[in-house]
Design an enzyme around this catalytic site. Structure first.
Site, mmCIF file in Angstrom:
data_model
loop_
_atom_site.group_PDB
_atom_site.id
_atom_site.type_symbol
_atom_site.label_atom_id
_atom_site.label_comp_id
_atom_site.label_asym_id
_atom_site.label_seq_id
_atom_site.Cartn_x
_atom_site.Cartn_y
_atom_site.Cartn_z
ATOM 1 N N ASN A 148 37.186 30.827 37.501
ATOM 2 C CA ASN A 148 37.815 30.226 36.330
ATOM 3 C C ASN A 148 38.889 29.287 36.874
ATOM 4 O OD1 ASN A 148 39.400 29.511 34.145
ATOM 5 N ND2 ASN A 148 39.383 31.537 33.234
ATOM 6 N N ALA B 218 41.156 27.715 35.561
ATOM 7 C CA ALA B 218 42.474 27.846 34.929
ATOM 8 C C ALA B 218 43.271 29.024 35.487
ATOM 9 C CB ALA B 218 42.310 28.007 33.418
ATOM 10 N N CYS B 219 42.647 29.834 36.321
ATOM 11 C CA CYS B 219 43.273 31.049 36.858
ATOM 12 C C CYS B 219 43.813 30.798 38.267
ATOM 13 C CB CYS B 219 42.242 32.180 36.887
ATOM 14 S SG CYS B 219 42.802 33.664 37.735
ATOM 15 N N GLY B 220 45.096 31.035 38.449
ATOM 16 C CA GLY B 220 45.717 30.832 39.760
ATOM 17 C C GLY B 220 45.118 31.721 40.835
ATOM 18 N N ARG C 210 41.793 30.278 41.815
ATOM 19 C CA ARG C 210 41.959 29.060 42.637
ATOM 20 C C ARG C 210 42.375 29.419 44.061
ATOM 21 N NH1 ARG C 210 44.723 27.359 38.015
ATOM 22 N NH2 ARG C 210 46.700 27.474 39.127
#
Length: 113
Positions: free
Chosen positions: A8, A10-12, A15
Site C-alpha cells: 500500500n 500510502a503506508c509508511g 514503503r
C-alpha cells in the site's frame, strides 16, 4: 532472489519495507493489493507461511473491522471479509523463496532475505 510485496503506497511501513527489499538487490514484484485484491487461496497460503491466523493479520486501525464484528469472529468469516475488502489485511505481506512475513515492523522482512 525474488520477492513479492503486497503493498500500500500510502503506508509508511510498506514503503520502508519496499525500500529494504530493493536495497537488498531482490527482484521485487509489487502488488498494490487495494487495486488487485488477494484471492482467497493465496491469502490463506501467505498467512499459513507467515505463521499467522486471519485474526492475527486483521487490520483494525483505519478500518471498520471492529464495528463489523470481525474481532472475535471465526477464521472463515475473517478470511471472507479480507477477500471482500483487502483493507482488512494488515500490511505489508512479503513472500520470498525463504518464506512469508507480515513485515510490521519493516525489519521483519530481513528474516526472509
Amino acid at each position: 532472489m525474488k520477492a513479492t510485496i503486497w503493498h500500500n503506497p500510502a503506508c509508511g511501513t510498506s514503503r520502508k519495507t519496499l525500500d529494504i527489499l530493493r536495497e537488498s538487490g531482490a527482484e521485487v514484484t509489487v502488488v498494490e493489493y487495494l487495486k488487485t485484491p488477494y484471492d482467497r487461496a493465496k491469502l490463506e497460503q501467505l498467512l499459513r507461511d507467515s505463521g499467522l491466523t486471519a485474526a492475527e493479520a486483521l487490520r483494525l486501525r483505519g478500518t471498520d473491522a471492529e464495528e463489523r464484528g470481525l474481532v472475535g469472529a471465526d477464521e472463515q468469516t475473517i478470511l471472507a471479509a479480507m477477500v471482500a475488502n483487502p483493507a482488512y489485511v494488515n500490511r505489508p505481506l512479503v513472500e520470498t523463496d525463504k518464506g512469508a512475513r507480515l513485515c510490521r515492523p519493516q525489519d521483519k522482512v530481513r528474516e526472509i532475505l
